[in-house]
Enzyme design. Structure first.
Site, PDB file in Angstrom:
ATOM      1  N   GLY A  81       0.894  -1.266  -0.024  1.00 26.12           N
ATOM      2  CA  GLY A  81       0.077   0.048   0.023  1.00 26.12           C
ATOM      3  C   GLY A  81       0.778   1.283   0.070  1.00 26.12           C
ATOM      4  O   GLY A  81       2.030   1.258   0.258  1.00 26.12           O
ATOM      5  N   CYS A  82       0.148   2.396  -0.282  1.00 25.24           N
ATOM      6  CA  CYS A  82       1.030   3.803  -0.350  1.00 25.24           C
ATOM      7  C   CYS A  82       1.392   4.030   0.983  1.00 25.24           C
ATOM      8  O   CYS A  82       2.772   4.366   1.256  1.00 25.24           O
ATOM      9  CB  CYS A  82       0.254   4.788  -1.033  1.00 25.24           C
ATOM     10  SG  CYS A  82      -1.575   4.697  -0.176  1.00 25.24           S
TER      11      CYS A  82
END
Length: 352
Positions: free
Chosen positions: A154-155
Site C-alpha cells: 500500500g501507499c
C-alpha cells in the site's frame, strides 16, 4: 502472444487511478507493451473515451475480463482492482503461465486470518497466497526477482516502511514505541466519488481518518515484525490533505542508545540504501517534501535525532500513485524480468 520484441502486459482495472497511472508509465517503458486492458463497468469503452489525453498513445478498447484471452495475449498482468477481487483471478492467471502483480491488499499478508480480520472475505486460495512475495524492492529484491505472484504494498506502508527499515534492521529503535503520523493527497481515495474528497470538503482543510483502525496498520506491523524479529504493535494515524497526490510520513520512535547522533543514524541509512536507486537519503537539516516526489518513483528520506527526548524523527515523501502504487509494481516486474529495476521509471519531479 504479441510478435513484438517487447513483453506484452495486461491491466485489469484500467479505468481507475492506479490503472491509468500504469498505462501512462508503460508508454515510456522500453521493454513493456500494453496488450490488454480489462474492466467490468468500463468494458466496451475506448480507453481514449475515458482518458482523452492518453488516447493518441494507446488505441485500445477496455474489454470484459476473460482469463483465457488475457493469458493468450499477456506474459504479465497487473491487477488494479478493489480489495477482494484479485484472489478470484490470480490463481487462474498463474495456472495459465502469467506473472501477476496485484496492487490491492489481497496478497500482502502472510497470514490470511489477518487479511480476513481487516478486509473480510472467504478465501479459498491459501496455497496460492503462500507463494506471494511482498513487493517492496528495497527490502525483498531477490525474492521478487524469483517470484510469479507479487502483493504490491500500500501507499502508506511504502512511505512508512522505507523510513523505518534501516532503524529496525539495525536495532536502532525500540519497535514498541513507533508512532506514525502520515498525510495523503485525495487521489489515494480512488476515482469514485466520495464526499470527503470533494474540493469543497477537502480544500483548505486537514483531517484525520481511520484513527486506530486503518487497514494499512496490520500491513506495516507485519513487515516491521519481520524486520525486528518479534511481533510489533504500533500507532498509525493517516490524514487527508488538500492536494491531489503525495504522501508524507513523520515517524517517531525511542532510540535504544540515547547517545546516538543524527550523523550516526544518517550513516546507517546511507549504507542501508546505497544500492537502492529509488531511495534518496537527504543530508542533515534537509527534510522531504511531497512536491519533490510528485510524478516520480522516488522516496525521499530525512531524519533527526532529538537528544532531549531520546527519540528519532523519521520523515519520508513519495508519490502515492507511483512509488506508492503503479511505479513500484513496474519496478517489481523489472526485477522479475532480470532488468535494471528503475527501467522506464521517472525520477524527475514536476516542479514547481
Amino acid at each position: 502472444m504479441h510478435e513484438s520484441s517487447r513483453l506484452p502486459v495486461g491491466i485489469i482495472g484500467a479505468s481507475g487511478y492506479g490503472g491509468v497511472q500504469l498505462v501512462r508509465l508503460l508508454q515510456d517503458h522500453p521493454q513493456l507493451e500494453v496488450a490488454y486492458l480489462g474492466g467490468d463497468r468500463s468494458a466496451g469503452k475506448e480507453f481514449a473515451e475515458l482518458y482523452p489525453h492518453l488516447g493518441p498513445h494507446l488505441n485500445l478498447t477496455i474489454e470484459a475480463i476473460d482469463v483465457d484471452r488475457i493469458a493468450e495475449r499477456c506474459a504479465a498482468v497487473f491487477l488494479s482492482l478493489p480489495n477482494g477481487l484479485a484472489y478470484d483471478l490470480a490463481p487462474a492467471l498463474l495456472e495459465r503461465g502469467c506473472k501477476v502483480l496485484d496492487l490491492s491488499a489481497d496478497y500482502r499478508f502472510h497470514d490470511l486470518k489477518t487479511y480476513a480480520l481487516w478486509y473480510g472475505g472467504d478465501r479459498q486460495d491459501a496455497a496460492v497466497a503462500h507463494t506471494a512475495i511482498y513487493g517492496l524492492p528495497e527490502l525483498y529484491r531477490n525474492r521478487i526477482a524469483n517470484a510469479q505472484l507479487i502483493g504490491c504494498p500500500g501507499c502508506y506502508p511504502t512511505a512508512s516502511l522505507l523510513a523505518l527499515a534501516p532503524a529496525l534492521k539495525q536495532g536502532l529503535i525500540d519497535p514498541d514505541t513507533i508512532v506514525i503520523d502520515a498525510k495523503s493527497g485525495t487521489s489515494g481515495a480512488g476515482r469514485q466519488a466520495k464526499t470527503n474528497a470533494l474540493l469543497a470538503e477537502a480544500g483548505n482543510s486537514v483531517g484525520a481518518y481511520g484513527v486506530a483502525r486503518h487497514r494499512h496498520t496490520p500491513e506495516i506491523e507485519q513487515i516491521c515484525s519481520d524486520l525486528s524479529g518479534h511481533e510489533v504493535l504500533l500507532q498509525f494515524t493517516p490524514h487527508l490533505m488538500p492536494m491531489v497526490r503525495g504522501i508524507h510520513a513523520t515517524i517517531y520512535a525511542k532510540l535504544r542508545d540515547p547517545n546516538l547522533t543524527t550523523e550516526d543514524c544518517l550513516t546507517v541509512y546511507q549504507a542501508f540504501y546505497r544500492n537502492a536507486p529509488m531511495v534518496k537519503v537527504l543530508t542533515h537539516g534537509t527534510y522531504p517534501q511531497t512536491k519533490w516526489a510528485a510524478g516520480t518513483n522516488l522516496c525521499y528520506l530525512g531524519l533527526e535525532v532529538d537528544a532531549r527526548t531520546g527519540r528519532i524523527v523519521l520523515l519520508s515523501a513519495i508519490d502515492n500513485l507511483i512509488k506508492g502504487q503503479a511505479g513500484q509494481a513496474i519496478q517489481c516486474l523489472n526485477l522479475m524480468q532480470g532488468w535494471e529495476e528503475g527501467l522506464g521509471l521517472p525520477t524527475l519531479c514536476y516542479y514547481p
